[in-house]
Design a protein around this motif. Structure first.
Motif, short mmCIF file in Angstrom:
data_model
loop_
_atom_site.label_atom_id
_atom_site.label_comp_id
_atom_site.label_asym_id
_atom_site.label_seq_id
_atom_site.Cartn_x
_atom_site.Cartn_y
_atom_site.Cartn_z
N ASN A 125 0.81 -1.23 0.00
CA ASN A 125 0.00 0.00 0.00
C ASN A 125 0.84 1.27 0.00
O ASN A 125 0.33 2.35 0.29
CB ASN A 125 -1.00 0.02 1.17
N ALA A 126 2.12 1.17 -0.33
CA ALA A 126 2.99 2.32 -0.52
C ALA A 126 4.23 1.87 -1.27
O ALA A 126 4.63 0.69 -1.19
CB ALA A 126 3.39 2.97 0.81
N LYS A 127 4.85 2.79 -2.00
CA LYS A 127 6.13 2.52 -2.66
C LYS A 127 7.21 2.99 -1.71
O LYS A 127 7.39 4.19 -1.52
CB LYS A 127 6.20 3.27 -3.99
N VAL A 128 7.92 2.06 -1.12
CA VAL A 128 8.91 2.39 -0.10
C VAL A 128 10.32 2.24 -0.67
O VAL A 128 10.67 1.21 -1.24
CB VAL A 128 8.75 1.49 1.14
N THR A 129 11.11 3.30 -0.52
CA THR A 129 12.50 3.28 -0.93
C THR A 129 13.35 3.67 0.27
O THR A 129 12.89 4.33 1.20
CB THR A 129 12.76 4.26 -2.09
N GLN A 130 14.63 3.26 0.24
CA GLN A 130 15.52 3.55 1.35
C GLN A 130 16.90 3.90 0.84
O GLN A 130 17.43 3.24 -0.06
CB GLN A 130 15.60 2.35 2.31
N SER A 131 17.48 4.95 1.39
CA SER A 131 18.85 5.36 1.08
C SER A 131 19.58 5.55 2.40
O SER A 131 19.31 6.52 3.13
CB SER A 131 18.87 6.64 0.26
N GLY A 132 20.46 4.60 2.72
CA GLY A 132 21.10 4.66 4.03
C GLY A 132 20.06 4.47 5.12
O GLY A 132 19.29 3.50 5.11
N ALA A 133 20.01 5.41 6.06
CA ALA A 133 19.03 5.34 7.14
C ALA A 133 17.71 5.98 6.77
O ALA A 133 16.70 5.80 7.47
CB ALA A 133 19.59 6.01 8.39
N ALA A 134 17.68 6.75 5.67
CA ALA A 134 16.49 7.51 5.30
C ALA A 134 15.51 6.67 4.50
O ALA A 134 15.89 6.00 3.53
CB ALA A 134 16.89 8.74 4.50
N VAL A 135 14.25 6.69 4.92
CA VAL A 135 13.19 5.91 4.27
C VAL A 135 12.12 6.86 3.76
O VAL A 135 11.74 7.82 4.44
CB VAL A 135 12.56 4.90 5.25
N THR A 136 11.63 6.58 2.55
CA THR A 136 10.52 7.35 1.97
C THR A 136 9.43 6.40 1.53
O THR A 136 9.71 5.43 0.81
CB THR A 136 11.00 8.18 0.77
N ALA A 137 8.21 6.66 1.97
CA ALA A 137 7.04 5.87 1.57
C ALA A 137 6.09 6.77 0.80
O ALA A 137 5.52 7.71 1.36
CB ALA A 137 6.35 5.28 2.79
N ALA A 138 5.93 6.50 -0.51
CA ALA A 138 5.07 7.31 -1.36
C ALA A 138 3.81 6.54 -1.70
O ALA A 138 3.80 5.30 -1.74
CB ALA A 138 5.81 7.71 -2.64
N ASN A 139 2.74 7.27 -1.97
CA ASN A 139 1.45 6.63 -2.25
C ASN A 139 1.50 5.78 -3.51
O ASN A 139 2.33 5.99 -4.41
CB ASN A 139 0.36 7.68 -2.40
N GLU A 140 0.60 4.79 -3.56
CA GLU A 140 0.34 4.06 -4.78
C GLU A 140 -0.67 4.84 -5.62
O GLU A 140 -1.24 5.84 -5.16
CB GLU A 140 -0.23 2.66 -4.45
N SER A 141 -0.92 4.38 -6.84
CA SER A 141 -1.82 5.12 -7.74
C SER A 141 -3.25 5.16 -7.21
O SER A 141 -4.00 6.10 -7.48
CB SER A 141 -1.82 4.46 -9.12
N TYR A 142 -3.61 4.18 -6.38
CA TYR A 142 -5.00 4.08 -5.94
C TYR A 142 -5.28 4.76 -4.59
O TYR A 142 -6.42 4.83 -4.16
CB TYR A 142 -5.42 2.60 -5.84
N ASN A 143 -4.24 5.24 -3.89
CA ASN A 143 -4.50 5.82 -2.57
C ASN A 143 -3.78 7.16 -2.36
O ASN A 143 -3.37 7.48 -1.25
CB ASN A 143 -4.11 4.82 -1.47
N GLY A 144 -3.61 7.91 -3.45
CA GLY A 144 -2.87 9.16 -3.36
C GLY A 144 -3.65 10.31 -2.75
O GLY A 144 -3.06 11.23 -2.18
N THR A 145 -4.96 10.29 -2.87
CA THR A 145 -5.77 11.40 -2.35
C THR A 145 -5.80 11.36 -0.83
O THR A 145 -6.10 10.33 -0.23
CB THR A 145 -7.20 11.32 -2.90
N LEU A 146 -5.49 12.50 -0.22
CA LEU A 146 -5.48 12.60 1.24
C LEU A 146 -6.20 13.88 1.62
O LEU A 146 -5.64 14.98 1.58
CB LEU A 146 -4.04 12.60 1.75
#
Length: 577
Positions: free
Chosen positions: A84-105
Motif C-alpha cells: 500500500n505504498a512505494k517504499v525506498t531507502q537510502s542509508g538510514a532515510a526511508v521514503t514511503a510514497a502513495n500508490e496510484s490508488y491511494n494518493g488522495t489525502l
C-alpha cells in the motif's frame, strides 16, 4: 500481541499509557492536535532479526493529491517488502510514497501502509516523521487513549473468556466421517487422524444429510475426543443467499433475495446449538462464508471478470448482511471464535484488490449488529492451492533488470505465496480497524506441491519467466485455477502458531472432497456445472485464458474423489512417511 509505537518529535517526552501504546505529551497540551499531520508507527511483530510494521498518516492540513512520508532510522533497519505504498531507502532515510490508488489525502483523512524489515541490535523507533516534507507530530489523544484498534480492557464489545489463539495448547477435532473415507483408501491411514473442517453447506447439514452426522452429533463426538484437555472444533459456515456468485460449482440452495431464510432457518438454529451450555467447554472455530465477499470487489462491473450474479449480490447487499448477521449471532457465544474468509494471494494480492477487499470485510463486520470484536481473525487459501512459501524467488528479485512482478506467473501481484499474503493482509486489516490481536489461519490441505515435479532450486536466469517458472513450487498453469488441480499435494500438517501473526495451519477443506464436477451432474443441492472443473476448458479472464488444469471424472463438490485423494498423498510436501 502486537507492540504499538507512536511517532514522536525529539523534543517531546514519552509516557507509556495503560493500553500499551507509547504516546507523546506536550507540556501544557490540552489534548487537541495542533500539528499539520500525525503519524502512528506500530511494530506489529518482532522476532529479533526482523519485524513488520504498520504506519498510518493523518493529514490535518490542506487536501493533497499525493503524499510521501519520510523518516530516518537510528539503527541498521532495512525495509525489505512493503504494501500500500512505494517504499525506498537510502542509508538510514526511508521514503514511503502513495500508490496510484491511494494518493488522495483529504483534510482530516488518513492513509495506511505496512512493511517488513530486518535489523540487528536495537530496533529503535524513528524520532521524527514528515508528510510531504513537513514535520509531523503525534495526536493529542492523551496517554490513556486506547486508539482505534485497541478497545481497552473495559470495552463492553470485547468478548470475555476467550484466549488470543484458540489453537494454542489444544487438540483439534478429527471428523470421524472424513477419517473413515481416508482410512479406507490405500495408504490413507497415514493421515486419517488429521483434523479437518466440518462443512455446514446447506440447511439440512445442521441435522445431518442422508443419515450422516449433524452438528450436535459432531459436537457430542468432540466432547468425547476432548477428554480433560482443550479441543478446537472447526465449522464451515457456508450458505449465503446467492452463494459464490462467480463459481457455479459451489452455488448454494438459497436464492439471491432469501436473506431472511438464511437468518432464521440457517444461522439461528446453528447459534442455538452452539450456545447450549453442554458445549461450553469446547473452543468452536467458525470459518465464515468462504469466497463470497471478495467477489464483490473483483467480479463486479466494470471489471472484465464481472458476472451478472455478482452484480446482483453487490446491489442487494445480502452478502454483507448475511455475514454481519452470522458474525453478530455467533460472536455472542463466549466460546465461539469467528474467522472471516480473506481469499488468497492469487485472488486479492493485486494493488486494486487488496485494500478494497479489507474495506469490504470491515463493512460486512460492522453490518447487522456485528462489530470488529466479533472477529477473532481471518482465513486464507481455503479450499485453494496457493503455495505456503515460495523459497526459490522473492517479489523483490529481478532478472536482467526485469522485476519478478513482471513475470507471466506473478503478473504484477504484490505477493508470491500465502504466508507473505496472510501476514500483510493481517496488517492491513488491523490498519482499517480490526483488533490488533487478530490471527490468521492458512488452509494447507492441498498446497504442498511435492513429488518429482517440485523444483529443487531457482530457475534459470535466462529471463524472468524462466527464473520464476523453473523455481516455483506451485505448478498450476495460473493462480486463478481452483478446481481439482492436477499435480497438487497435501501441504503442511495442521499446526498451532507456526509463524508470526498466524494462529494455525489448518485443513479446513477435507482432502479428497471434490471442488466440483468435471461435467454436468443433476443434483438437489443447487450446485451448477462450472467449466473451470472441466479439464478440456480453455479458460476465461479470471485465469488469463489458460487451461483449467482440472482432473477428469470428478464428482459434485463435497463428494469423495478417490483419484484426487491418491494424487494428494503422492505429491504431499512434506512427504508422507
Amino acid at each position: 500481541m502486537s507492540r504499538t509505537r507512536t511517532a514522536l518529535l525529539a523534543a517531546l517526552a514519552l509516557t507509556a499509557g495503560a493500553s500499551g501504546t507509547a504516546l507523546a505529551v506536550v507540556p501544557g497540551d490540552t489534548g487537541i492536535a495542533a500539528a499539520p499531520c500525525t503519524v502512528d508507527y506500530k511494530v506489529q511483530n518482532d522476532w529479533g532479526s526482523g519485524f513488520t510494521a504498520a504506519v498510518t498518516v493523518t493529514n490535518n492540513g490542506a487536501a493533497k493529491s499525493s503524499w510521501s512520508v519520510g523518516w530516518s532510522y537510528a539503527g541498521n533497519q532495512r525495509v525489505t517488502n512493503a504494501w500500500n505504498a512505494k517504499v525506498t531507502q537510502s542509508g538510514a532515510a526511508v521514503t514511503a510514497a502513495n500508490e496510484s490508488y491511494n494518493g488522495t489525502l483529504a483534510t482530516g483523512g488518513s492513509a495506511s501502509f505496512g512493511f517488513q524489515g530486518t535489523y540487528s541490535g536495537s530496533n529503535a523507533i524513528p524520532a521524527t516523521f514528515t508528510l510531504n516534507g513537513v514535520t509531523c507530530n503525534v495526536d493529542g489523544g492523551g496517554p490513556t487513549d486506547p486508539g482505534p484498534t485497541d478497545p481497552g480492557p473495559t470495552d463492553p464489545g470485547t468478548p470475555t473468556g476467550r484466549v488470543d489463539n484458540p489453537y494454542a495448547g489444544a487438540k483439534v477435532y478429527v471428523n470421524p466421517e472424513w477419517s473413515a473415507h481416508a482410512a479406507a483408501e490405500p495408504g490413507g491411514s497415514r493421515i486419517s487422524n488429521q483434523p479437518t473442517g466440518v462443512w455446514l453447506d446447506r440447511t439440512a447439514a445442521i441435522n445431518g444429510v442422508n443419515g450422516g452426522m449433524g452438528l450436535r452429533a459432531h459436537l457430542d463426538e468432540a466432547l468425547r475426543q476432548k477428554g480433560t484437555g482443550e479441543l478446537v472444533v472447526q465449522l464451515v459456515i457456508y450458505n449465503l443467499p446467492g452463494r459464490d456468485c462467480a463459481a457455479l460449482a459451489s452455488n448454494g440452495e438459497l436464492g439471491p433475495t432469501e436473506i431472511d431464510k438464511y437468518k432464521t432457518q440457517y444461522i439461528d438454529p446453528i447459534a442455538a446449538i452452539l450456545a447450549d451450555s453442554k458445549y461450553s467447554g469446547l473452543r468452536i472455530v467458525t470459518t465464515v462464508e468462504l469466497d463470497s465477499l471478495p467477489n464483490l470487489v473483483t467480479n463486479v462491473t466494470p471489471r472484465a471478470t464481472a458476472t451478472p450474479n455478482c452484480d446482483v449480490m453487490k446491489a442487494n447487499g445480502n452478502y454483507q448482511k448475511g455475514v454481519g448477521y452470522a458474525l453478530n449471532k455467533l460472536g455472542d457465544i463466549p466460546n465461539v471464535y469467528n474467522y472471516l474468509d480473506a481469499g488468497h494471494h492469487g485472488w486479492l494480492g493485486w494493488d486494486d484488490n487488496f485494500g478494497p477487499s479489507a474495506d469490504m470485510f470491515k463493512t460486512a463486520a460492522t453490518t447487522e449488529g456485528a462489530t470488529v470484536a466479533d472477529v477473532a481473525g481471518f482465513i486464507v487459501n481455503t479450499a485453494n492451492y496457493s503455495a505456503l512459501k515460495e523459497n526459490n524467488f522473492k517479489i523483490t528479485d529481478s532478472v536482467n533488470g526485469t522485476s519478478v512482478r513482471q513475470s507471466k506467473w506473478v503478473d504484477w501481484n504484490r505477493y508470491v505465496d500465502e504466508l507473505s499474503y496472510a501476514q500483510a493482509m493481517r496488517e492491513k486489516l488491523v490498519s482499517v480497524g480490526f483488533d490488533s490481536k487478530i490471527g490468521m489461519l492458512i488452509d494447507t490441505s492441498r498446497n504442498g506441491w511435492g513429488g518429482s515435479a517440485r523444483p529443487a532450486g531457482p530457475g534459470a536466469t535466462t529471463s524472468v519467466d524462466t527464473y520464476v517458472d523453473g523455481g516455483r513450487y506451485d505448478r498450476r498453469l495460473n493462480t486463478g485455477n481452483w478446481c481439482n488441480q492436477a499435480g497438487a499435494g497435501l501441504g503442511e500438517r495442521p499446526k498451532a502458531a507456526p509463524e508470526p501473526g498466524i494462529d494455525a495451519y489448518v485443513w479446513i477443506k477435507p482432502p479428497g472432497e471434490s471442488d466440483g464436477a468435471s461435467s454436468a451432474i443433476p443434483n438437489d443441492e443447487g450446485k451448477g456445472f462450472d467449466r473451470m472443473c472441466d479439464p478440456t476448458y480453455t479458460g476465461n479472464p479470471r485465469n488469463n485464458n489458460n487451461m483449467s488444469g482440472a482432473l477428469p471424472n470428478a464428482p459434485l463438490s463435497g463428494k469423495w474423489f478417490s483419484a484426487q485423494f491418491q494424487e494428494l498423498m503422492r505429491n504431499a510436501y512434506p512427504p508422507l512417511s
